[in-house]
Scaffold this motif. Structure first.
Motif, PDB file in Angstrom:
ATOM      1  N   SER A 196      24.699  45.567 -40.347  1.00 24.04           N
ATOM      2  CA  SER A 196      25.269  46.907 -40.502  1.00 24.04           C
ATOM      3  C   SER A 196      24.943  47.471 -41.870  1.00 24.04           C
ATOM      4  N   ALA A 197      25.130  46.638 -42.865  1.00 29.92           N
ATOM      5  CA  ALA A 197      24.882  47.096 -44.238  1.00 29.92           C
ATOM      6  C   ALA A 197      23.425  47.510 -44.400  1.00 29.92           C
ATOM      7  N   LEU A 198      22.526  46.754 -43.796  1.00 26.06           N
ATOM      8  CA  LEU A 198      21.113  47.104 -43.891  1.00 26.06           C
ATOM      9  C   LEU A 198      20.848  48.439 -43.212  1.00 26.06           C
ATOM     10  N   ASN A 199      21.447  48.650 -42.051  1.00 24.14           N
ATOM     11  CA  ASN A 199      21.282  49.947 -41.394  1.00 24.14           C
ATOM     12  C   ASN A 199      21.750  51.071 -42.309  1.00 24.14           C
ATOM     13  N   LEU A 200      22.901  50.841 -42.894  1.00 23.40           N
ATOM     14  CA  LEU A 200      23.448  51.831 -43.811  1.00 23.40           C
ATOM     15  C   LEU A 200      22.465  52.099 -44.942  1.00 23.40           C
ATOM     16  N   LEU A 201      21.925  51.034 -45.483  1.00 26.63           N
ATOM     17  CA  LEU A 201      20.999  51.184 -46.605  1.00 26.63           C
ATOM     18  C   LEU A 201      19.755  51.954 -46.181  1.00 26.63           C
ATOM     19  N   VAL A 202      19.256  51.599 -44.998  1.00 24.52           N
ATOM     20  CA  VAL A 202      18.004  52.207 -44.548  1.00 24.52           C
ATOM     21  C   VAL A 202      18.121  53.715 -44.462  1.00 24.52           C
ATOM     22  N   ASP A 203      19.197  54.186 -43.862  1.00 26.68           N
ATOM     23  CA  ASP A 203      19.241  55.638 -43.800  1.00 26.68           C
ATOM     24  C   ASP A 203      20.319  56.244 -44.677  1.00 26.68           C
ATOM     25  N   GLY A 204      20.454  55.731 -45.873  1.00 26.56           N
ATOM     26  CA  GLY A 204      21.333  56.401 -46.807  1.00 26.56           C
ATOM     27  C   GLY A 204      21.015  56.068 -48.252  1.00 26.56           C
ATOM     28  N   GLY A 205      20.131  55.080 -48.428  1.00 19.57           N
ATOM     29  CA  GLY A 205      19.833  54.682 -49.787  1.00 19.57           C
ATOM     30  C   GLY A 205      20.950  53.844 -50.372  1.00 19.57           C
ATOM     31  N   GLU A 206      20.768  53.453 -51.613  1.00 20.07           N
ATOM     32  CA  GLU A 206      21.727  52.542 -52.209  1.00 20.07           C
ATOM     33  C   GLU A 206      23.116  53.160 -52.263  1.00 20.07           C
ATOM     34  N   ALA A 235      33.569  50.354 -48.944  1.00 20.21           N
ATOM     35  CA  ALA A 235      34.347  50.957 -47.869  1.00 20.21           C
ATOM     36  C   ALA A 235      33.444  51.333 -46.700  1.00 20.21           C
ATOM     37  N   GLY A 236      32.292  51.871 -47.009  1.00 18.73           N
ATOM     38  CA  GLY A 236      31.363  52.288 -45.960  1.00 18.73           C
ATOM     39  C   GLY A 236      30.900  51.113 -45.123  1.00 18.73           C
ATOM     40  N   VAL A 237      30.524  50.040 -45.769  1.00 13.77           N
ATOM     41  CA  VAL A 237      30.092  48.855 -45.037  1.00 13.77           C
ATOM     42  C   VAL A 237      31.225  48.335 -44.171  1.00 13.77           C
ATOM     43  N   ALA A 238      32.416  48.263 -44.753  1.00  8.16           N
ATOM     44  CA  ALA A 238      33.570  47.777 -43.995  1.00  8.16           C
ATOM     45  C   ALA A 238      33.788  48.633 -42.755  1.00  8.16           C
ATOM     46  N   ARG A 239      33.723  49.934 -42.924  1.00  3.17           N
ATOM     47  CA  ARG A 239      33.943  50.826 -41.788  1.00  3.17           C
ATOM     48  C   ARG A 239      32.851  50.633 -40.740  1.00  3.17           C
ATOM     49  N   ALA A 240      31.584  50.607 -41.205  1.00  2.87           N
ATOM     50  CA  ALA A 240      30.476  50.507 -40.262  1.00  2.87           C
ATOM     51  C   ALA A 240      30.497  49.182 -39.507  1.00  2.87           C
ATOM     52  N   ASN A 247      33.224  47.379 -38.941  1.00  2.00           N
ATOM     53  CA  ASN A 247      34.551  47.065 -38.421  1.00  2.00           C
ATOM     54  C   ASN A 247      35.116  45.799 -39.051  1.00  2.00           C
ATOM     55  N   CYS A 248      35.020  45.725 -40.325  1.00  2.00           N
ATOM     56  CA  CYS A 248      35.693  44.611 -40.983  1.00  2.00           C
ATOM     57  C   CYS A 248      36.437  45.173 -42.186  1.00  2.00           C
ATOM     58  N   SER A 249      37.190  44.342 -42.841  1.00  2.00           N
ATOM     59  CA  SER A 249      37.990  44.826 -43.963  1.00  2.00           C
ATOM     60  C   SER A 249      37.262  44.592 -45.273  1.00  2.00           C
ATOM     61  N   LYS A 250      37.586  45.405 -46.210  1.00  2.00           N
ATOM     62  CA  LYS A 250      37.007  45.214 -47.532  1.00  2.00           C
ATOM     63  C   LYS A 250      37.370  43.839 -48.076  1.00  2.00           C
ATOM     64  N   GLU A 251      38.565  43.415 -47.771  1.00  2.00           N
ATOM     65  CA  GLU A 251      38.989  42.118 -48.287  1.00  2.00           C
ATOM     66  C   GLU A 251      38.054  41.001 -47.813  1.00  2.00           C
ATOM     67  N   SER A 252      37.661  41.081 -46.574  1.00  3.44           N
ATOM     68  CA  SER A 252      36.738  40.070 -46.054  1.00  3.44           C
ATOM     69  C   SER A 252      35.406  40.154 -46.783  1.00  3.44           C
ATOM     70  N   LEU A 253      34.939  41.349 -47.019  1.00  5.53           N
ATOM     71  CA  LEU A 253      33.694  41.510 -47.767  1.00  5.53           C
ATOM     72  C   LEU A 253      33.760  40.771 -49.094  1.00  5.53           C
ATOM     73  N   TYR A 254      34.863  40.988 -49.792  1.00  5.63           N
ATOM     74  CA  TYR A 254      34.963  40.367 -51.111  1.00  5.63           C
ATOM     75  C   TYR A 254      35.140  38.862 -51.004  1.00  5.63           C
ATOM     76  N   LYS A 255      35.810  38.422 -49.952  1.00  5.42           N
ATOM     77  CA  LYS A 255      35.951  36.988 -49.775  1.00  5.42           C
ATOM     78  C   LYS A 255      34.580  36.352 -49.490  1.00  5.42           C
ATOM     79  N   ASP A 271      31.427  40.168 -54.302  1.00  7.31           N
ATOM     80  CA  ASP A 271      31.104  41.238 -55.221  1.00  7.31           C
ATOM     81  C   ASP A 271      30.172  42.215 -54.509  1.00  7.31           C
ATOM     82  N   ARG A 272      30.088  43.414 -55.011  1.00  5.61           N
ATOM     83  CA  ARG A 272      29.119  44.319 -54.412  1.00  5.61           C
ATOM     84  C   ARG A 272      27.706  43.795 -54.642  1.00  5.61           C
ATOM     85  N   ASP A 273      27.451  43.304 -55.826  1.00  9.73           N
ATOM     86  CA  ASP A 273      26.127  42.741 -56.091  1.00  9.73           C
ATOM     87  C   ASP A 273      25.846  41.556 -55.176  1.00  9.73           C
TER      88      ASP A 273
END
Lengths: 228, 228
Positions: free
Chosen positions: B26-36, B42-47, B49-57, B61-63
């Motif tokens: 999902s994140a790659l799709n987002l990147l492909v048609d939106g740039g960095e 939040a966008g990745v989490a929404r796209a 369907n997961c929570s930001k908390e899971s992303l960070y776990k 980090d964003r990096d």
DNA sequence: AAGCTTGCGTACCGTACGGTACGGTTCGGC
DNA sequence: GCCGAACCGTACCGTACGGTACGCAAGCTT
């Protein structure tokens, strides 16, 4: 009606006062050793000892500022026109080598790398983001027009001269230039854009240029050219 | 001790659950048609369907997320090992052409372009910004290692095979590969990174590949190779 | 069935940045 | 000596994003 603004001002770029050019210079420095994120309006204002209000008055917009930076820098690069008359075998080789070295020098320059990174970072999927202030030209396109094309013209005229002198053989000058470019640059540019240390690569430039020219002459040279 | 997590999970990448891989996709799709800038937590989490908390776990980090995206995508590219035995003149030419086309295809891919833009955008003056989660490897280096080197290995083994079969002559395989790369790609990659429409360029790929291979064989081929 | 882990959804906080407004100052023109 | 324009420095506003905390449902283990 004596217009002071015109007599005192107008630096290299199109319609820029000295003050504005100085500001752009500061902004470029900021960009070179901080990346795009370092070019904040406040940061530029601080570095250039000017106010944000002036920035917005002059460039309209942050994007306008970035565009102006590219335009300003591109305006500084003046390609030396080669006097193509009386072209000898050795002369052609020398000119090609000189071009190769110049090209590598330009591409490995700090400012060039920073601007390329900036333009690439703004690019999204074939379209460019961010409306430039001056007429809708975008950063990537701007860089391509003013940088690449400009230096390409110098090369193609040189190649045409070589052909006219009977030293080179090709149908399409642009295609031949493409080959020359590829032989010279290979993936060095991209590697530098990705962070490879330019200083380390610069040591190889001379050898790289020589090899590229030799290969090019092997491919496109007429008769004994390749051995020159 | 039956470890379910290991039997059910572990997709392509190193130690990634299916869920995590899906998120990265999902994140790659987002990147492909939106740039960095489109890749917000939040966008990745929404796209995805997961929570930001899971992303960070998961990625810390964003990096870390960005690094994981590069690693994930790079893990998907498996270079086909060429069976170098019984190499004929025609076979070598075919393999080279195939390689050239593959290379151009990879470089012009949406995801590849987006990731290169991302890595370049993060790069600053020889050093890279942002500490990756997994051991300090940086984005540019990551991309270089996993992408460029990987595909380069395929080419060099092919070239070595050609030399062993007496069809090619060169001293340094890497140097020869560099030449091949330059002949194939020229400045096409950079132009696409700057926004040139890849679809327009793809039409020229076949011809570009053929010309590059012909030139390469002219330079490095032994005897009648060049005419093959 | 009770308890625990996993993870979703959302709300929240701090910060940083783009953009604007305002007071004070310098400088050229009358 | 006065006026206005340009401009500096700074303070201010709104927003957007990275990162964290909390409440709650689903699926296991025992």
């Amino acid at each position: 009606m004596q217009v002071v603004e015109e007599s005192a001002a107008k630096a290299s770029g199109a319609g820029l006062t000295e003050r504005q050019s100085a500001v752009l210079e500061s902004a470029l420095n900021l960009l070179v050793d901080g990346g795009e994120k370092a070019v904040t309006t406040a940061g530029v204002a601080r570095a250039a000892n000017c106010s944000k209000e002036s920035l917005y008055k002059w460039f309209g917009d942050r994007d306008g500022l970035l565009s102006a930076m590219i335009g300003y820098q591109a305006g500084k690069v003046r390609t030396v026109e080669v006097r193509a008359e009386s072209l000898t075998v050795e002369g052609l080789r020398r000119h090609l080598s000189a071009f190769a070295l110049d090209l590598l020098d330009v591409l490995s320059g700090d400012v060039s790398l920073a601007l390329n990174r900036l333009a690439i970072g703004q690019t999204v999927r074939g379209e460019r983001r961010g409306g430039a202030a001056s007429g809708g030209a975008t950063l990537g396109r701007l860089l391509e027009e003013r940088g690449r094309r400009q230096i390409g013209r110098r090369a193609t005229t040189l190649l045409e001269a070589g052909r006219k002198a009977g030293l080179l053989a090709f149908d399409d000058a642009d295609e031949a230039y493409g080959t020359l470019y590829g032989l010279i640059v290979t993936d060095a540019h991209l590697r530098m854009l990705l962070g490879e240390d330019p200083r380390a690569m610069k040591k190889e430039f001379a050898g790289r240029a020589e090899r590229a020219v030799t290969s090019f002459l092997t491919l496109y040279g007429v008769g004994a050219m390749a051995d020159a």
